[in-house]
Design a protein around this motif. Structure first.
Motif, mmCIF file in Angstrom:
data_model
loop_
_atom_site.group_PDB
_atom_site.id
_atom_site.type_symbol
_atom_site.label_atom_id
_atom_site.label_comp_id
_atom_site.label_asym_id
_atom_site.label_seq_id
_atom_site.Cartn_x
_atom_site.Cartn_y
_atom_site.Cartn_z
ATOM 1 N N ILE A 56 -11.833 87.228 74.946
ATOM 2 C CA ILE A 56 -12.906 87.363 73.966
ATOM 3 C C ILE A 56 -13.324 85.979 73.465
ATOM 4 N N GLY A 57 -14.571 85.628 73.671
ATOM 5 C CA GLY A 57 -15.116 84.376 73.158
ATOM 6 C C GLY A 57 -15.850 84.610 71.854
ATOM 7 N N ILE A 58 -15.601 83.764 70.863
ATOM 8 C CA ILE A 58 -16.192 83.948 69.540
ATOM 9 C C ILE A 58 -17.019 82.720 69.178
ATOM 10 N N GLY A 59 -18.328 82.893 69.041
ATOM 11 C CA GLY A 59 -19.216 81.777 68.731
ATOM 12 C C GLY A 59 -19.913 81.254 69.970
ATOM 13 N N GLY A 60 -20.902 80.371 69.750
ATOM 14 C CA GLY A 60 -21.737 79.885 70.855
ATOM 15 C C GLY A 60 -20.981 79.135 71.925
ATOM 16 N N GLY A 61 -20.146 78.183 71.517
ATOM 17 C CA GLY A 61 -19.403 77.390 72.493
ATOM 18 C C GLY A 61 -18.425 78.217 73.294
ATOM 19 N N ALA A 62 -17.665 79.062 72.613
ATOM 20 C CA ALA A 62 -16.697 79.914 73.293
ATOM 21 C C ALA A 62 -17.395 80.941 74.175
ATOM 22 N N GLY A 63 -18.557 81.452 73.711
ATOM 23 C CA GLY A 63 -19.319 82.389 74.518
ATOM 24 C C GLY A 63 -19.763 81.768 75.830
ATOM 25 N N ARG A 64 -20.162 80.512 75.774
ATOM 26 C CA ARG A 64 -20.556 79.787 76.990
ATOM 27 C C ARG A 64 -19.383 79.689 77.963
ATOM 28 N N ILE A 65 -18.195 79.406 77.449
ATOM 29 C CA ILE A 65 -17.013 79.266 78.298
ATOM 30 C C ILE A 65 -16.662 80.596 78.959
ATOM 31 N N VAL A 66 -16.625 81.664 78.164
ATOM 32 C CA VAL A 66 -16.258 82.974 78.716
ATOM 33 C C VAL A 66 -17.304 83.437 79.728
ATOM 34 N N ASN A 67 -18.564 83.130 79.479
ATOM 35 C CA ASN A 67 -19.616 83.468 80.441
ATOM 36 C C ASN A 67 -19.361 82.767 81.779
ATOM 37 N N LYS A 68 -18.933 81.509 81.737
ATOM 38 C CA LYS A 68 -18.611 80.771 82.963
ATOM 39 C C LYS A 68 -17.405 81.370 83.685
ATOM 40 N N MET A 69 -16.511 82.010 82.923
ATOM 41 C CA MET A 69 -15.279 82.518 83.509
ATOM 42 C C MET A 69 -15.504 83.696 84.448
ATOM 43 N N GLN A 70 -16.721 84.179 84.537
ATOM 44 C CA GLN A 70 -17.017 85.244 85.497
ATOM 45 C C GLN A 70 -16.715 84.799 86.925
ATOM 46 N N VAL A 71 -16.861 83.497 87.193
ATOM 47 C CA VAL A 71 -16.602 82.998 88.543
ATOM 48 C C VAL A 71 -15.115 83.058 88.894
ATOM 49 N N CYS A 72 -14.245 83.161 87.886
ATOM 50 C CA CYS A 72 -12.796 83.218 88.135
ATOM 51 C C CYS A 72 -12.379 84.548 88.746
ATOM 52 N N GLU A 73 -13.194 85.590 88.548
ATOM 53 C CA GLU A 73 -12.952 86.914 89.129
ATOM 54 C C GLU A 73 -11.519 87.380 88.886
ATOM 55 N N LEU A 74 -11.102 87.355 87.628
ATOM 56 C CA LEU A 74 -9.756 87.793 87.277
ATOM 57 C C LEU A 74 -9.661 89.311 87.356
ATOM 58 N N PRO A 75 -8.726 89.848 88.138
ATOM 59 C CA PRO A 75 -8.606 91.308 88.214
ATOM 60 C C PRO A 75 -8.023 91.879 86.926
ATOM 61 N N ASP A 76 -8.351 93.140 86.667
ATOM 62 C CA ASP A 76 -7.786 93.881 85.535
ATOM 63 C C ASP A 76 -8.067 93.212 84.190
ATOM 64 N N THR A 77 -9.185 92.464 84.117
ATOM 65 C CA THR A 77 -9.505 91.679 82.924
ATOM 66 C C THR A 77 -10.955 91.922 82.516
ATOM 67 N N GLU A 78 -11.172 92.123 81.224
ATOM 68 C CA GLU A 78 -12.515 92.338 80.685
ATOM 69 C C GLU A 78 -12.938 91.134 79.849
#
Length: 323
Positions: free
Chosen positions: A23-45
């Protein structure tokens, strides 16, 4: 793994629900979590919460939650964000229900993250989430000592609610421009979180599971702060780099005796030559790491197959806690 943990994992598999939330909280953290989609972590939301509607609309994540009605941002007003986030707590509760681990990412120094993180962590505590992982970035000194000191004070207060804490400090990143600084901090947070989560969600080739991670976080050390570094290369390169393990650790480690807990996660392609694998394991267990630590150091290691890695190349992710 304890029966309750196993039940949660089985429930998530049967119902096709992820067992881990980031869970990313705030603009900067939201940007990081959005980038983490490329990590393709299984079983993770992946989810993000923010107060700036425009920033939120620019993110491609499906799980985005706007805090407050006007969507104009927090204006660096921590008290405003703290008040508004109370209305969004039912959404947090829904996200972390039945999770075995919830990871909260926040860039301290901004209004939204600083205003909401305490309430979000407290909700995870109240719901008895098995592991609450906190990942924070600290503002650079150039942003003002008052902002930095305020962030450090808040970290000290909310740290009590977390089981493990990773800190990425802008002051120690070797970057010459602001854009490079932000990009390097984003990369570092992504590397830390994906490496840690991978130890839980990816099958290992030895007996290593969620309970090993939890014992690393909770036992044998009074601190909740975790240090991390990663190295990648062939066996000769890694042998040379690991001959002096201390050089990769923060200066608070005066000797290797200061390491209270250690996990070595080895990532490799299982098509790697078996003789090279055996030689590498001997190097890790007998020569460069394990054999140099005291008997009081709690050590764990795991091996994870990564089909994207080249044969005969290894990546090691090392997590430590300090006495």
């Amino acid at each position: 793994m304890e029966d309750n943990d196993l039940k949660l994992l089985l429930k998530s598999i049967i119902e096709s629900k992820p067992a881990i939330s980031i869970i990313g909280i705030g603009g900067g953290a939201g940007r990081i979590v959005n980038k983490m989609q490329v990590c393709e972590l299984p079983d993770t939301e992946l989810s993000v919460f923010g107060m700036n509607r425009k920033e939120m609309e620019e993110l491609s994540l499906p799980h985005k939650y706007l805090i407050g009605a006007d969507g104009l941002g927090s204006g660096k007003d921590r008290s405003l964000a703290e008040s508004e986030c109370q209305k969004i707590l039912p959404s947090i509760e829904k996200i972390i229900t039945d999770k075995i681990l919830s990871c909260f990412i926040v860039c301290l120094g901004g209004g939204t993250g600083e205003g909401c993180i305490r309430a979000f962590l407290q909700k995870a505590v109240d719901m008895q989430i098995k592991v609450k992982l906190l990942v924070v970035t600290l503002p650079h000194s150039s942003e003002g000592l008052e902002k930095r000191n305020s962030a450090l004070q808040l970290l000290d207060e909310i740290g009590k609610l977390a089981d493990g804490i990773f800190v990425v400090d802008y002051d120690v990143l070797p970057c010459s421009t602001i854009s490079d600084l932000y990009n390097e901090a984003d990369r570092k947070v992504m590397s830390i979180v994906s490496s840690f989560i991978n130890m839980i969600v990816n099958p290992s080739l030895i007996c290593f599971d969620f309970n090993d991670v939890r014992s690393f976080l909770r036992y044998y050390s009074d601190t909740k702060f975790i240090d991390f570094f990663t190295l990648s290369g062939n066996i000769d390169y890694l042998d040379e780099e690991l001959s002096d393990l201390l050089k990769h650790l923060p200066t608070k480690y005066h000797t290797l005796d200061d390491i209270s807990n250690l996990i070595v996660a080895i990532h490799y392609n299982r098509d790697t030559d078996e003789d090279i694998v055996r030689k590498f394991l001997d190097m890790i267990v007998s020569d460069d790491i394990m054999n140099k630590l005291t008997k009081d150091t709690q050590t764990k290691w795991t091996m994870i197959h990564n089909p994207d890695m080249e044969k005969n190349i290894f990546r090691i992710d090392i997590f430590t806690k300090c006495n």
